[in-house]
Design a protein around this motif. Structure first.
Motif, PDB file in Angstrom:
ATOM      1  N   PRO A  73      23.501  36.295  20.369  1.00  0.00           N
ATOM      2  CA  PRO A  73      23.400  36.034  21.964  1.00  0.00           C
ATOM      3  C   PRO A  73      24.091  37.225  21.909  1.00  0.00           C
ATOM      4  CG  PRO A  73      23.725  33.708  20.793  1.00  0.00           C
ATOM      5  CD  PRO A  73      23.432  34.876  19.593  1.00  0.00           C
ATOM      6  N   SER A  74      25.384  37.401  21.905  1.00  0.00           N
ATOM      7  CA  SER A  74      25.992  37.883  22.760  1.00  0.00           C
ATOM      8  C   SER A  74      25.581  39.144  23.054  1.00  0.00           C
ATOM      9  CB  SER A  74      27.586  38.336  22.500  1.00  0.00           C
ATOM     10  OG  SER A  74      27.272  39.227  20.398  1.00  0.00           O
ATOM     11  N   LEU A  75      24.938  39.881  21.878  1.00  0.00           N
ATOM     12  CA  LEU A  75      24.292  40.870  22.505  1.00  0.00           C
ATOM     13  C   LEU A  75      23.467  41.503  23.656  1.00  0.00           C
ATOM     14  CD1 LEU A  75      23.020  41.527  18.252  1.00  0.00           C
ATOM     15  CD2 LEU A  75      24.134  42.886  20.056  1.00  0.00           C
ATOM     16  N   ILE A  76      22.678  40.469  23.583  1.00  0.00           N
ATOM     17  CA  ILE A  76      21.764  41.234  25.137  1.00  0.00           C
ATOM     18  C   ILE A  76      22.700  41.017  26.060  1.00  0.00           C
ATOM     19  CG2 ILE A  76      20.088  39.134  26.905  1.00  0.00           C
ATOM     20  CD1 ILE A  76      18.594  40.248  23.585  1.00  0.00           C
ATOM     21  N   PHE A  77      23.598  39.867  26.431  1.00  0.00           N
ATOM     22  CA  PHE A  77      24.582  40.587  26.990  1.00  0.00           C
ATOM     23  C   PHE A  77      25.300  41.656  27.033  1.00  0.00           C
ATOM     24  CE2 PHE A  77      28.560  40.303  28.586  1.00  0.00           C
ATOM     25  CZ  PHE A  77      29.087  40.034  29.984  1.00  0.00           C
ATOM     26  N   LEU A  78      25.822  42.547  26.017  1.00  0.00           N
ATOM     27  CA  LEU A  78      26.230  43.426  25.757  1.00  0.00           C
ATOM     28  C   LEU A  78      25.491  44.778  26.191  1.00  0.00           C
ATOM     29  CD1 LEU A  78      28.798  42.821  22.715  1.00  0.00           C
ATOM     30  CD2 LEU A  78      29.461  43.178  25.193  1.00  0.00           C
ATOM     31  N   MET A  79      23.895  44.682  25.374  1.00  0.00           N
ATOM     32  CA  MET A  79      23.551  45.841  25.597  1.00  0.00           C
ATOM     33  C   MET A  79      22.902  46.110  27.878  1.00  0.00           C
ATOM     34  SD  MET A  79      20.166  45.506  22.708  1.00  0.00           S
ATOM     35  CE  MET A  79      20.316  43.810  23.024  1.00  0.00           C
ATOM     36  N   PRO A 127      14.606  46.055  18.556  1.00  0.00           N
ATOM     37  CA  PRO A 127      13.568  46.920  20.197  1.00  0.00           C
ATOM     38  C   PRO A 127      14.553  47.415  21.747  1.00  0.00           C
ATOM     39  CG  PRO A 127      12.089  45.479  19.379  1.00  0.00           C
ATOM     40  CD  PRO A 127      13.118  45.634  18.923  1.00  0.00           C
ATOM     41  N   SER A 128      15.641  46.457  22.210  1.00  0.00           N
ATOM     42  CA  SER A 128      16.120  46.033  22.947  1.00  0.00           C
ATOM     43  C   SER A 128      17.350  47.014  22.188  1.00  0.00           C
ATOM     44  CB  SER A 128      17.135  45.004  23.789  1.00  0.00           C
ATOM     45  OG  SER A 128      15.635  44.425  23.718  1.00  0.00           O
ATOM     46  N   MET A 129      18.176  47.162  21.076  1.00  0.00           N
ATOM     47  CA  MET A 129      18.892  47.237  21.044  1.00  0.00           C
ATOM     48  C   MET A 129      18.748  49.477  21.868  1.00  0.00           C
ATOM     49  SD  MET A 129      22.295  47.685  19.833  1.00  0.00           S
ATOM     50  CE  MET A 129      22.006  45.938  19.111  1.00  0.00           C
ATOM     51  N   GLU A 130      17.341  49.835  20.129  1.00  0.00           N
ATOM     52  CA  GLU A 130      17.042  51.325  20.933  1.00  0.00           C
ATOM     53  C   GLU A 130      17.158  51.535  22.206  1.00  0.00           C
ATOM     54  OE1 GLU A 130      12.988  53.124  19.502  1.00  0.00           O
ATOM     55  OE2 GLU A 130      14.372  52.184  17.702  1.00  0.00           O
ATOM     56  N   ASN A 131      16.337  51.092  23.218  1.00  0.00           N
ATOM     57  CA  ASN A 131      16.477  50.767  24.012  1.00  0.00           C
ATOM     58  C   ASN A 131      17.078  51.087  25.264  1.00  0.00           C
ATOM     59  OD1 ASN A 131      13.668  50.577  24.590  1.00  0.00           O
ATOM     60  ND2 ASN A 131      13.638  48.356  25.207  1.00  0.00           N
ATOM     61  N   LEU A 182      29.327  47.780  21.558  1.00  0.00           N
ATOM     62  CA  LEU A 182      28.168  47.955  20.692  1.00  0.00           C
ATOM     63  C   LEU A 182      28.381  48.988  18.930  1.00  0.00           C
ATOM     64  CD1 LEU A 182      25.549  48.178  23.854  1.00  0.00           C
ATOM     65  CD2 LEU A 182      26.036  45.926  21.930  1.00  0.00           C
ATOM     66  N   ALA A 183      28.984  49.860  19.164  1.00  0.00           N
ATOM     67  CA  ALA A 183      29.063  50.954  18.023  1.00  0.00           C
ATOM     68  C   ALA A 183      30.188  50.134  16.977  1.00  0.00           C
ATOM     69  CB  ALA A 183      29.677  51.598  18.792  1.00  0.00           C
ATOM     70  N   GLN A 184      30.668  48.984  17.458  1.00  0.00           N
ATOM     71  CA  GLN A 184      31.619  48.096  16.764  1.00  0.00           C
ATOM     72  C   GLN A 184      30.066  47.552  15.389  1.00  0.00           C
ATOM     73  OE1 GLN A 184      34.022  48.409  15.022  1.00  0.00           O
ATOM     74  NE2 GLN A 184      35.427  46.642  14.571  1.00  0.00           N
ATOM     75  N   ILE A 185      29.825  46.546  16.565  1.00  0.00           N
ATOM     76  CA  ILE A 185      28.147  45.549  16.252  1.00  0.00           C
ATOM     77  C   ILE A 185      27.479  46.521  14.636  1.00  0.00           C
ATOM     78  CG2 ILE A 185      26.351  44.979  16.783  1.00  0.00           C
ATOM     79  CD1 ILE A 185      27.761  43.780  18.869  1.00  0.00           C
ATOM     80  N   MET A 186      27.188  48.020  15.402  1.00  0.00           N
ATOM     81  CA  MET A 186      26.245  48.383  14.548  1.00  0.00           C
ATOM     82  C   MET A 186      27.309  48.723  13.112  1.00  0.00           C
ATOM     83  SD  MET A 186      23.855  49.084  15.928  1.00  0.00           S
ATOM     84  CE  MET A 186      23.102  49.419  14.893  1.00  0.00           C
ATOM     85  N   GLY A 187      28.793  49.131  13.206  1.00  0.00           N
ATOM     86  CA  GLY A 187      29.564  49.349  12.107  1.00  0.00           C
ATOM     87  C   GLY A 187      29.742  48.419  11.178  1.00  0.00           C
TER      88      GLY A 187
END
Length: 164
Positions: free
Chosen positions: A29-35, A71-75, A54-59
């Motif tokens: 759920p934190s992803l939506i807020f961060l994005m 799709p939201s991450m890509e946007n 977000l970079a830390q999450i991706m890594g």
């Protein structure tokens, strides 16, 4: 001023703590807020910090945990790559994008095709070539930088325990 230095020090410590927490706790759920904050917040400092997170999450998170919001991450990635603030764009390009294409290589052409700026697209293609030819180096430096950023935090914690 002393007050300005204190605020900056607290900001750096809070950012390092968040980066360390993100490595160990997957909370989707934190992803939506961060994005949302990375792409829409008025403060360039908040957008910059969110791109770091977000970079830390991706890594550090498993791809399976990110796929539902891909799709939201890509946007979001496309939005921050064209952010008005240069530090946000730089962080997005060097960390967020490079980790995104490592985690989701099949999505890199989609990201590149959606970018309007040809110079940015060309720059990212060059980064793509560099990251694919030195993937082992990138992974090692990512781990090393994570360890380096957590080192001061660890030493503070250790010192505190030793002083009690």
């Amino acid at each position: 001023t002393l007050n300005g230095q204190t605020v900056k020090m607290m900001q750096v410590c809070a950012t390092n703590a968040m980066l360390e927490i993100i490595r160990h706790v997957t909370f989707r759920p934190s992803l939506i807020f961060l994005m949302d904050s990375a792409s829409k917040n008025r403060s360039k400092d908040v957008r910059h910090a969110c791109v770091k997170y977000l970079a830390q999450i991706m890594g550090s998170w498993p791809a399976k945990g990110i796929e539902p919001v891909l799709p939201s991450m890509e946007n979001c990635l496309i939005k921050v790559l064209t952010d008005p603030s240069q530090p946000v764009r730089s962080e997005a390009k060097t960390n967020f994008y490079s980790k995104f294409i490592v985690a989701f290589p099949s999505n890199k052409s989609s990201v590149l095709n959606r970018l309007q700026d040809r110079r940015l697209r060309k720059s990212l293609e060059q980064l793509q070539i560099t990251s694919s030819t030195s993937a082992d180096t990138t992974d090692t430096s990512s781990v090393a930088s994570s360890q380096a950023s957590s080192a001061p935090l660890s030493s503070i914690t250790t010192d505190r325990h030793n002083s009690i």
